[in-house]
Design a protein around this motif. Structure first.
Motif, mmCIF file in Angstrom:
data_model
loop_
_atom_site.group_PDB
_atom_site.id
_atom_site.type_symbol
_atom_site.label_atom_id
_atom_site.label_comp_id
_atom_site.label_asym_id
_atom_site.label_seq_id
_atom_site.Cartn_x
_atom_site.Cartn_y
_atom_site.Cartn_z
ATOM 1 N N ARG A 251 -11.071 37.054 -49.772
ATOM 2 C CA ARG A 251 -11.099 38.361 -49.113
ATOM 3 C C ARG A 251 -9.732 38.928 -48.776
ATOM 4 N N LYS B 167 -7.949 41.240 -51.477
ATOM 5 C CA LYS B 167 -8.630 42.513 -51.662
ATOM 6 C C LYS B 167 -8.385 43.442 -50.469
ATOM 7 N N ARG B 168 -8.403 42.858 -49.290
ATOM 8 C CA ARG B 168 -8.154 43.638 -48.089
ATOM 9 C C ARG B 168 -6.727 44.197 -48.095
ATOM 10 N N PRO C 106 -12.565 46.641 -48.093
ATOM 11 C CA PRO C 106 -13.342 45.434 -48.397
ATOM 12 C C PRO C 106 -13.602 44.642 -47.121
#
Length: 285
Positions: free
Chosen positions: A30, A33-34, A57
């Motif tokens: 994660r 993407k963040r 995200p």
């Protein structure tokens, strides 16, 4: 700390490693993407472009676990480290999409490395620091392998923790930590610019400089040359094997961060023994 046998502490560390490894999978998947979504937003703001309406995200902590394919929220029984993956035979309970082997691998790896840290350092505050160091290296390596990014959100706090620990000191004295951090960063920084001037290409990322600075802050300047040599050796062996097996193309860049992390962790655990073995092998010991 409670007076328990060392084997009990090792078992506790392994179980804790399984749980933390499950969280590290979330970080690995994660966080990049963040960050990329935030960078796009910031770039659009700087360029004074119309902002995107797309949602960010999922975050690392707040959003519950879910299947990345069907988006179904996962229950407690779906999140038991390693066991859930085995019980579900590597497939999502709801859509039957295959679940990456990365999940149990990272969980088991974190458990084993955590157990080794406590076995080596005992139930001490140094072991607690070593666990933090280990978990960051696992997360950073996973992210670098997937995206060729080494986020500052992982490397810089770990660098500062290493410097602060030297004030106690836990592993090295302040002078050694400061010199180690500076030399670690500047050594790869110099190699980067020399390579770029000679070839016009970028041989590594800035995250690699910061990761080697982390190693210097935690272990001092004396550890840097062995870590560089060991990481180069490991990288050559793994990279050569992957190319020979046609798992990786020669023209595709290979991240160097995981090799620095691997070599640094090995030196953190066994540096004196490896040095003594080298001295004995060369007849200098």
């Amino acid at each position: 700390m409670p007076d328990l046998p060392l084997i009990a502490w090792i078992a506790v560390a392994a179980v804790l490693g399984l749980v933390v490894g499950s969280f590290l999978n979330v970080v690995i998947l994660r966080l990049p993407k963040r960050l990329e979504a935030q960078w796009r937003r910031e770039a659009r703001d700087i360029l004074e472009l119309e902002s995107e309406e797309a949602l960010l995200p999922p975050g690392v902590v707040r959003e519950p676990s879910h299947c990345p394919h069907c988006k179904h929220s996962l229950g407690v029984g779906d999140n038991i480290p390693v066991l859930s993956w085995l019980f579900l035979r590597g497939r999502c309970r709801y859509c039957r999409t295959p679940i990456s082997i990365q999940y149990p691998f990272v969980e088991l790896l974190t458990a084993v490395l955590s157990a080794i840290i406590v076995w080596k350092l005992g139930p001490t505050w140094a072991a607690l620091a070593g666990l933090f160091f280990t978990w960051v290296l696992v997360a950073a390596s996973g992210i670098d392998m997937r995206t060729q990014l080494l986020p500052d959100q992982l490397t810089l706090p770990t660098l500062w923790v290493g410097l602060l620990l030297s004030l106690i000191p836990v592993f090295v004295e302040p002078k050694a930590a400061i010199l180690g951090a500076a030399i670690g960063y500047m050594s790869l920084w110099s190699v980067y610019w020399l390579f770029k001037l000679l070839t016009g290409k970028e041989g590594m990322g800035f995250g690699d400089f910061k990761l080697l600075a982390v190693m210097g802050a935690w272990m001092g300047p004396g550890a840097l040359l062995p870590i560089i040599l060991l990481s180069s050796l490991v990288g050559a062996l793994i990279g050569g094997t992957m190319i020979a097996l046609r798992k990786h193309g020669r023209e595709i860049p290979m991240p160097f961060g995981p090799f620095i992390a691997m070599a640094g962790w090995i030196w953190f655990i066994a540096g004196p023994y490896l040095w003594q073995a080298y001295m004995s092998f060369t007849g200098m010991g």
